[in-house]
Design an enzyme around this catalytic site. Structure first.
Site, short mmCIF file in Angstrom:
data_model
loop_
_atom_site.label_atom_id
_atom_site.label_comp_id
_atom_site.label_asym_id
_atom_site.label_seq_id
_atom_site.Cartn_x
_atom_site.Cartn_y
_atom_site.Cartn_z
N ASN A 40 0.84 -1.19 0.00
CA ASN A 40 0.00 0.00 0.00
C ASN A 40 0.88 1.25 0.00
O ASN A 40 1.97 1.27 0.57
CB ASN A 40 -1.02 0.00 1.14
CG ASN A 40 -0.43 -0.06 2.53
OD1 ASN A 40 0.57 -0.72 2.78
ND2 ASN A 40 -1.09 0.62 3.46
N GLU A 42 0.18 5.22 0.68
CA GLU A 42 -0.77 6.24 1.09
C GLU A 42 -0.36 7.60 0.53
O GLU A 42 0.76 7.79 0.06
CB GLU A 42 -0.87 6.28 2.61
CG GLU A 42 -1.44 4.99 3.17
CD GLU A 42 -1.56 4.97 4.68
OE1 GLU A 42 -2.20 4.04 5.18
OE2 GLU A 42 -1.03 5.87 5.36
N ASN A 43 -1.30 8.56 0.63
CA ASN A 43 -1.07 9.89 0.11
C ASN A 43 -1.80 10.88 1.01
O ASN A 43 -2.86 10.55 1.54
CB ASN A 43 -1.61 9.96 -1.33
CG ASN A 43 -1.21 11.22 -2.04
OD1 ASN A 43 -1.77 12.28 -1.80
ND2 ASN A 43 -0.24 11.09 -2.92
N SER A 45 -3.52 13.27 0.17
CA SER A 45 -4.87 13.35 -0.40
C SER A 45 -5.39 11.92 -0.41
O SER A 45 -5.11 11.14 -1.32
CB SER A 45 -4.81 13.92 -1.82
OG SER A 45 -6.08 13.90 -2.40
N TYR A 46 -6.13 11.54 0.61
CA TYR A 46 -6.48 10.15 0.87
C TYR A 46 -7.03 9.41 -0.35
O TYR A 46 -6.76 8.23 -0.53
CB TYR A 46 -7.45 10.03 2.04
CG TYR A 46 -6.87 10.46 3.36
CD1 TYR A 46 -5.56 10.15 3.70
CD2 TYR A 46 -7.63 11.19 4.27
CE1 TYR A 46 -5.01 10.54 4.91
CE2 TYR A 46 -7.08 11.59 5.48
CZ TYR A 46 -5.78 11.27 5.80
OH TYR A 46 -5.25 11.66 7.00
N GLU A 53 -3.06 -4.72 -2.99
CA GLU A 53 -3.64 -5.62 -3.98
C GLU A 53 -3.70 -4.96 -5.36
O GLU A 53 -3.42 -5.60 -6.37
CB GLU A 53 -5.05 -6.05 -3.55
CG GLU A 53 -5.10 -6.80 -2.24
CD GLU A 53 -5.25 -5.90 -1.02
OE1 GLU A 53 -5.71 -6.40 0.01
OE2 GLU A 53 -4.92 -4.69 -1.08
#
Length: 125
Positions: A40, A42-43, A45-46, A53
């Protein structure tokens, strides 16, 4: 072939999860027998964050495979793929495809994709 669990543990340590602190690693086995990895990312800006996956499936497609034979996902607690990832997996896998959900401490929970997403959206009947 290298054992899956240590490979997932190494991958999980590479996840980028500064907001949720919930690292996820995934491996999908393509029709060629090759294993494709993802973590994963993340950012701030969700909505722009990407699941492990999704990364693994993207890599599989980029390498030329179009069918998923088996899936492994590792989280701290053995969580299952999110709803969006279940639908992405369903695009390339059959309902009977095994999805192994492993926890960082070694527990494993195995489900079929059909159990995780019993009413997947499909363009074909």
């Amino acid at each position: 072939m290298e054992e899956i669990t240590p490979r997932l543990q190494r991958l999980m340590s590479k996840a980028y999860a500064p907001y949720s602190h919930y690292p996820v690693a995934a491996i999908v086995k393509g029709e060629s027998g090759r294993l494709f990895e993802g973590v994963n990312v993340e950012n701030a800006s969700y909505a722009l964050a990407r699941c492990a996956e999704q990364g693994a499936v993207s890599r599989m497609v980029a390498e030329g495979d179009r069918k998923i034979l088996e899936v492994w996902v590792m989280t701290q607690d053995g969580g299952t793929p999110c709803g969006g990832c279940r639908q992405i997996l369903a695009e390339f896998a059959k309902p009977e495809t095994l999805v192994h959900c492993l926890s960082a401490d070694g527990q494993e929970f195995t489900h079929t994709l059909g159990e995780l997403l019993p009413h997947a959206f499909r363009l074909e009947p």
